[in-house]
Design an enzyme around this catalytic site. Sequence first.
Site, mmCIF file in Angstrom:
data_model
loop_
_atom_site.group_PDB
_atom_site.id
_atom_site.type_symbol
_atom_site.label_atom_id
_atom_site.label_comp_id
_atom_site.label_asym_id
_atom_site.label_seq_id
_atom_site.Cartn_x
_atom_site.Cartn_y
_atom_site.Cartn_z
ATOM 1 N N GLU A 1 -22.855 -7.404 -44.271
ATOM 2 C CA GLU A 1 -23.730 -8.484 -43.807
ATOM 3 C C GLU A 1 -25.071 -8.463 -44.520
ATOM 4 O O GLU A 1 -25.664 -9.516 -44.773
ATOM 5 C CB GLU A 1 -23.892 -8.390 -42.292
ATOM 6 C CG GLU A 1 -22.587 -8.718 -41.559
ATOM 7 C CD GLU A 1 -22.673 -8.528 -40.062
ATOM 8 O OE1 GLU A 1 -22.417 -9.495 -39.331
ATOM 9 O OE2 GLU A 1 -22.989 -7.393 -39.628
ATOM 10 N N GLU B 1 -15.763 -4.336 -37.710
ATOM 11 C CA GLU B 1 -16.275 -4.319 -36.342
ATOM 12 C C GLU B 1 -15.186 -4.410 -35.268
ATOM 13 O O GLU B 1 -15.256 -3.698 -34.252
ATOM 14 C CB GLU B 1 -17.302 -5.451 -36.145
ATOM 15 C CG GLU B 1 -18.686 -5.154 -36.691
ATOM 16 C CD GLU B 1 -18.855 -5.537 -38.141
ATOM 17 O OE1 GLU B 1 -19.992 -5.582 -38.624
ATOM 18 O OE2 GLU B 1 -17.819 -5.798 -38.826
#
Length: 251
Positions: free
Chosen positions: A105, A125
Site C-alpha cells: 500500500e 491481510e
Amino acid sequence: MLVEIVDGGVAVVTINRPRARNAVNGAVARGIAAALDELDESPDVSAIVLTGAGGTFSAGMDLKGFLTGDMPVVEGRGFGGVTEAPPKKPILAAVEGYALAGGFELALSCDIIVASEEAKFGLPEPKRGLVAGAGGVMRLPRRIPYHVAMEIALTGDHYPAARLYELGLVNRITYPGEALNGALELARTIAANAPLALAATKRVIVESADWPLDEMFRRQGEIVGPVFTSKDAMEGAAAFAEKRAPVWKGE
C-alpha cells in the site's frame, strides 16, 4: 527513518528497520509524514524516492505493535504517514525484496514503482483476518484489470515483480540490488523539469479521475493557468531559444 538529499534535486526516504523487515510502526509512520512534509516545502527537492533498508521494501504493518496498540497511522496522512495524503511532489518507490500488505500500500501511494526482478508484492491481510484498508483494495483495481486485482486481494498470495510489470503497475524492472539506482535515475530525469510544472501535472492526473466531463478543462485551467504565467515558463522558453539548459526557480 533516514532522509538524504542526493544530487539532481532528488531526496531519498529510507525505512530503516531491516531486522523487522521494515515493518511500519507508529514511529515509522510519523517519520515518513515529517520527512514528506519537509521535503514538499524544500526548494532543493523536486522528486522523492521511498525505499527500505536491508534488501526489503516493507513487510507491512508491525503486527506486534498492533497488538500493543501502537497504530502506524498519522492523522490526516493515514497509514505510514502517506497513504491518505501523498506528497505534492512526484514520489517513486524503489522496491527490493518484499512489498507486502501495508508495504504494498505504501508503494501504491507512490506515483512510480521501480522494482528488483526478485521483488514480491501482495496483500495478505485476509490471511490475518484483516483488510488492506490503507488504499490497497481501492487503488489496486484502478491500476490493473479488475479480475486480476480481485485475485491478488482475495488470495493474499505473493506476486512477482515481473507479473506486475506486465500489468503496467511496475514501471521498471532492475537486477537484484539495483532498484534504488533505477529509481534514482528516473527521479533525476523527472527532477530536471520545472518544479511548478511537475506539481501541477501530478495534481491534474490525480484529481481529474472523477471530474465531470463538462468541467474537466475548467478545473484543469485553475491548476495549470498559474504555471503558464510563471517565471519558470518564461525561462523554459528562453532556454529553448538560446539552446541552453534552463535554470528553474520554482516561481
